[in-house]
Design a protein around this motif. Structure first.
Motif, PDB file in Angstrom:
ATOM      1  N   MET A  73     -15.383   5.645  28.546  1.00 37.61           N
ATOM      2  CA  MET A  73     -15.613   5.078  29.862  1.00 37.61           C
ATOM      3  C   MET A  73     -15.105   6.056  30.926  1.00 37.61           C
ATOM      4  O   MET A  73     -13.965   6.493  30.866  1.00 37.61           O
ATOM      5  N   LYS A  74     -15.926   6.399  31.859  1.00 37.74           N
ATOM      6  CA  LYS A  74     -15.562   7.367  32.889  1.00 37.74           C
ATOM      7  C   LYS A  74     -14.630   6.739  33.916  1.00 37.74           C
ATOM      8  O   LYS A  74     -14.877   5.655  34.433  1.00 37.74           O
ATOM      9  N   THR A  75     -13.535   7.448  34.215  1.00 32.59           N
ATOM     10  CA  THR A  75     -12.590   7.011  35.236  1.00 32.59           C
ATOM     11  C   THR A  75     -12.769   7.871  36.476  1.00 32.59           C
ATOM     12  O   THR A  75     -12.840   9.090  36.379  1.00 32.59           O
ATOM     13  N   ILE A  76     -12.850   7.231  37.647  1.00 33.51           N
ATOM     14  CA  ILE A  76     -13.023   7.985  38.885  1.00 33.51           C
ATOM     15  C   ILE A  76     -11.814   7.791  39.793  1.00 33.51           C
ATOM     16  O   ILE A  76     -11.068   6.828  39.664  1.00 33.51           O
ATOM     17  N   GLU A  77     -11.613   8.736  40.690  1.00 35.09           N
ATOM     18  CA  GLU A  77     -10.537   8.613  41.672  1.00 35.09           C
ATOM     19  C   GLU A  77     -11.054   7.877  42.899  1.00 35.09           C
ATOM     20  O   GLU A  77     -12.106   8.222  43.435  1.00 35.09           O
ATOM     21  N   VAL A  78     -10.329   6.855  43.319  1.00 35.25           N
ATOM     22  CA  VAL A  78     -10.708   6.058  44.487  1.00 35.25           C
ATOM     23  C   VAL A  78      -9.519   6.019  45.440  1.00 35.25           C
ATOM     24  O   VAL A  78      -8.390   5.747  45.027  1.00 35.25           O
ATOM     25  N   ARG A  79      -9.768   6.294  46.708  1.00 36.58           N
ATOM     26  CA  ARG A  79      -8.697   6.303  47.702  1.00 36.58           C
ATOM     27  C   ARG A  79      -8.984   5.294  48.794  1.00 36.58           C
ATOM     28  O   ARG A  79     -10.117   5.155  49.255  1.00 36.58           O
ATOM     29  N   LEU A  80      -7.968   4.565  49.222  1.00 35.51           N
ATOM     30  CA  LEU A  80      -8.096   3.654  50.352  1.00 35.51           C
ATOM     31  C   LEU A  80      -7.816   4.416  51.647  1.00 35.51           C
ATOM     32  O   LEU A  80      -7.017   5.350  51.665  1.00 35.51           O
ATOM     33  N   PRO A  81      -8.460   4.021  52.747  1.00 36.88           N
ATOM     34  CA  PRO A  81      -8.205   4.693  54.024  1.00 36.88           C
ATOM     35  C   PRO A  81      -6.803   4.378  54.539  1.00 36.88           C
ATOM     36  O   PRO A  81      -6.342   3.242  54.441  1.00 36.88           O
ATOM     37  N   GLN A  82      -6.131   5.397  55.049  1.00 35.12           N
ATOM     38  CA  GLN A  82      -4.793   5.211  55.604  1.00 35.12           C
ATOM     39  C   GLN A  82      -4.825   5.493  57.102  1.00 35.12           C
ATOM     40  O   GLN A  82      -5.353   6.508  57.546  1.00 35.12           O
ATOM     41  N   GLU A  83      -4.255   4.570  57.869  1.00 36.79           N
ATOM     42  CA  GLU A  83      -4.211   4.744  59.315  1.00 36.79           C
ATOM     43  C   GLU A  83      -3.311   5.930  59.672  1.00 36.79           C
ATOM     44  O   GLU A  83      -2.274   6.155  59.024  1.00 36.79           O
ATOM     45  N   PHE A  84      -3.697   6.689  60.679  1.00 29.81           N
ATOM     46  CA  PHE A  84      -2.989   7.931  61.004  1.00 29.81           C
ATOM     47  C   PHE A  84      -1.547   7.680  61.419  1.00 29.81           C
ATOM     48  O   PHE A  84      -0.685   8.552  61.270  1.00 29.81           O
ATOM     49  N   ASP A  85      -1.263   6.475  61.946  1.00 28.86           N
ATOM     50  CA  ASP A  85       0.087   6.196  62.432  1.00 28.86           C
ATOM     51  C   ASP A  85       0.895   5.356  61.446  1.00 28.86           C
ATOM     52  O   ASP A  85       1.882   4.721  61.813  1.00 28.86           O
ATOM     53  N   LYS A  86       0.455   5.328  60.181  1.00 30.97           N
ATOM     54  CA  LYS A  86       1.169   4.559  59.151  1.00 30.97           C
ATOM     55  C   LYS A  86       1.541   5.501  58.001  1.00 30.97           C
ATOM     56  O   LYS A  86       0.782   6.395  57.632  1.00 30.97           O
ATOM     57  N   SER A  87       2.727   5.284  57.425  1.00 33.45           N
ATOM     58  CA  SER A  87       3.192   6.134  56.324  1.00 33.45           C
ATOM     59  C   SER A  87       2.762   5.599  54.958  1.00 33.45           C
ATOM     60  O   SER A  87       2.890   6.301  53.949  1.00 33.45           O
ATOM     61  N   PHE A  88       2.271   4.362  54.910  1.00 34.80           N
ATOM     62  CA  PHE A  88       1.774   3.792  53.660  1.00 34.80           C
ATOM     63  C   PHE A  88       0.682   2.775  53.998  1.00 34.80           C
ATOM     64  O   PHE A  88       0.439   2.468  55.178  1.00 34.80           O
ATOM     65  N   ILE A  89       0.009   2.267  52.978  1.00 33.53           N
ATOM     66  CA  ILE A  89      -1.177   1.436  53.178  1.00 33.53           C
ATOM     67  C   ILE A  89      -0.886  -0.017  52.837  1.00 33.53           C
ATOM     68  O   ILE A  89      -0.314  -0.327  51.780  1.00 33.53           O
ATOM     69  N   VAL A  90      -1.257  -0.912  53.729  1.00 36.02           N
ATOM     70  CA  VAL A  90      -1.305  -2.350  53.449  1.00 36.02           C
ATOM     71  C   VAL A  90      -2.733  -2.784  53.740  1.00 36.02           C
ATOM     72  O   VAL A  90      -3.209  -2.650  54.867  1.00 36.02           O
ATOM     73  N   PHE A  91      -3.424  -3.276  52.722  1.00 32.56           N
ATOM     74  CA  PHE A  91      -4.870  -3.494  52.821  1.00 32.56           C
ATOM     75  C   PHE A  91      -5.227  -4.863  52.253  1.00 32.56           C
ATOM     76  O   PHE A  91      -4.718  -5.247  51.199  1.00 32.56           O
ATOM     77  N   LYS A  92      -6.073  -5.598  52.949  1.00 33.79           N
ATOM     78  CA  LYS A  92      -6.545  -6.884  52.430  1.00 33.79           C
ATOM     79  C   LYS A  92      -7.964  -6.721  51.916  1.00 33.79           C
ATOM     80  O   LYS A  92      -8.886  -6.429  52.670  1.00 33.79           O
ATOM     81  N   GLU A  93      -8.136  -6.869  50.605  1.00 32.37           N
ATOM     82  CA  GLU A  93      -9.449  -6.810  49.960  1.00 32.37           C
ATOM     83  C   GLU A  93     -10.066  -8.193  50.037  1.00 32.37           C
ATOM     84  O   GLU A  93      -9.471  -9.186  49.606  1.00 32.37           O
ATOM     85  N   LYS A  94     -11.275  -8.284  50.591  1.00 32.31           N
ATOM     86  CA  LYS A  94     -11.918  -9.585  50.741  1.00 32.31           C
ATOM     87  C   LYS A  94     -13.424  -9.420  50.648  1.00 32.31           C
ATOM     88  O   LYS A  94     -14.003  -8.552  51.294  1.00 32.31           O
ATOM     89  N   GLY A  95     -14.053 -10.227  49.813  1.00 30.65           N
ATOM     90  CA  GLY A  95     -15.500 -10.155  49.661  1.00 30.65           C
ATOM     91  C   GLY A  95     -15.967 -11.102  48.574  1.00 30.65           C
ATOM     92  O   GLY A  95     -15.179 -11.852  48.000  1.00 30.65           O
ATOM     93  N   THR A  96     -17.241 -11.078  48.302  1.00 33.58           N
ATOM     94  CA  THR A  96     -17.793 -11.939  47.262  1.00 33.58           C
ATOM     95  C   THR A  96     -17.091 -11.693  45.929  1.00 33.58           C
ATOM     96  O   THR A  96     -16.808 -12.614  45.165  1.00 33.58           O
ATOM     97  N   TYR A  97     -16.769 -10.408  45.651  1.00 36.02           N
ATOM     98  CA  TYR A  97     -16.021 -10.020  44.463  1.00 36.02           C
ATOM     99  C   TYR A  97     -15.325  -8.696  44.757  1.00 36.02           C
ATOM    100  O   TYR A  97     -15.585  -8.056  45.768  1.00 36.02           O
ATOM    101  N   PHE A  98     -14.405  -8.287  43.866  1.00 40.28           N
ATOM    102  CA  PHE A  98     -13.712  -7.015  44.047  1.00 40.28           C
ATOM    103  C   PHE A  98     -14.637  -5.896  43.573  1.00 40.28           C
ATOM    104  O   PHE A  98     -14.972  -5.828  42.386  1.00 40.28           O
ATOM    105  N   PRO A  99     -15.040  -4.985  44.452  1.00 41.84           N
ATOM    106  CA  PRO A  99     -16.080  -4.008  44.102  1.00 41.84           C
ATOM    107  C   PRO A  99     -15.584  -2.740  43.412  1.00 41.84           C
ATOM    108  O   PRO A  99     -16.383  -1.948  42.930  1.00 41.84           O
ATOM    109  N   CYS A 100     -14.288  -2.520  43.356  1.00 43.59           N
ATOM    110  CA  CYS A 100     -13.789  -1.232  42.868  1.00 43.59           C
ATOM    111  C   CYS A 100     -14.041  -1.065  41.371  1.00 43.59           C
ATOM    112  O   CYS A 100     -13.808  -1.986  40.587  1.00 43.59           O
TER     113      CYS A 100
END
Length: 291
Positions: A1-28
């Motif tokens: 099974m192929k594994t890919i690298e996925v990155r979440l967007p980080q705000e320029f004025d933040k040192s770490f990421i807090v992200f709310k995933e919301k949708g019909t399903y988790f797409p990652c």
């Protein structure tokens, strides 16, 4: 099974990421990234894969993963088919080891959290009071900014540093390295990880530790919470899961490549640890890739 690298967007004025995933399903898809990650499921159910671990998630599920550990959350069909009466939701926190400076984890106050983050290389599912406290903080962080958000993350670190309410997910044989322990334990661990495909006897490993067999067995179980034989089989089955996911070896070849001298024992130990047969594991991995 192929594994890919996925990155979440980080705000320029933040040192770490807090992200709310919301949708019909988790797409990652089946993926990895260089950040540590905390995932709190708020709504939805499905299958969680972390390394070679396959489990079921539901609202309240809280997991911490180390850098480059492959993982995926696959929603149940009611979500992927758009038939649920609510959306799938999760809160994700990502941070790099040096997000507060290269020496952040080296200061004395971070010694305990450094050990916990080392364990996160295998993935950790939290339970009990630890999960309750971290859940409350993560929900609040979505609405925070600046120093409040940072302060809350440090509070999470404090909770993690004292917690015992967790289950390690991926097998030690699946990952490339484990947290360092004492010199004696490191020597034993490295010998196992380098020679698990060969016969390793209790007397041999006890001699390496300069202990009698009974003393060594008690010492090992005290340190790892499982017996030496259970640990060795966990390493072997973890490596087997990596080979099964690649699909270029048949199951008999995988068994012998991982140190099992007969197929029946391999199948028995695999089912004991993974609650499914090697064939079912391979099928499940392929299903997650298609999804």
């Amino acid at each position: 099974m192929k594994t890919i690298e996925v990155r979440l967007p980080q705000e320029f004025d933040k040192s770490f990421i807090v992200f709310k995933e919301k949708g019909t399903y988790f797409p990652c898809p089946w993926h990895y990234h260089p950040e540590y990650e905390l995932v709190l499921v708020l709504k939805s159910t499905g299958t969680r894969m972390v390394g070679d671990h396959i489990g079921y998630f539901k609202p309240g599920d809280l997991v911490c993963m180390g850098p480059y550990l492959p993982h995926v959350w696959v929603n149940d069909p009611i979500y992927t088919k758009g038939e649920a009466d609510h959306e799938a939701e999760a809160i994700v926190i990502q941070f790099q080891a040096d997000f507060l400076g290269a020496d952040f984890l080296q200061i004395p106050e971070m010694e305990n959290i450094k050990n916990i983050l080392g364990l996160a290389s295998r993935g950790m599912a939290f339970t009990g009071k630890t999960k309750e406290k971290i859940t409350e903080l993560m929900k609040a962080m979505i609405h925070m900014n600046g120093i409040q958000r940072l302060s809350s993350l440090l509070s999470i670190f404090d909770i993690l540093s004292e917690n015992k309410d967790y289950q390690l997910l991926a097998s030690p044989g699946f990952i490339d390295s484990e947290p360092e322990g004492s010199d004696r334990l490191t020597k034993i661990k490295n010998h196992i990880l380098n020679n698990f495909d060969q016969e390793i006897t209790l007397s041999e490993i006890a001699s390496m530790a300069n202990m009698g067999v009974t003393t060594f067995c008690n010492y090992f179980k005290e340190q790892y919470r499982i017996t030496f034989i259970e640990y060795l089989n966990t390493v072997r089955i973890g490596h087997a899961c990596k080979l099964l996911a690649k699909e270029d070896m048949n199951i008999v070849e995988v068994a012998y490549a991982c140190g099992f001298n007969n197929l029946a024992n391999f199948n028995r130990q695999f089912k004991k640890l993974k609650k499914m047969t090697p064939s079912d594991f391979r099928k499940t991995v392929n299903i997650q890739e298609v999804a």
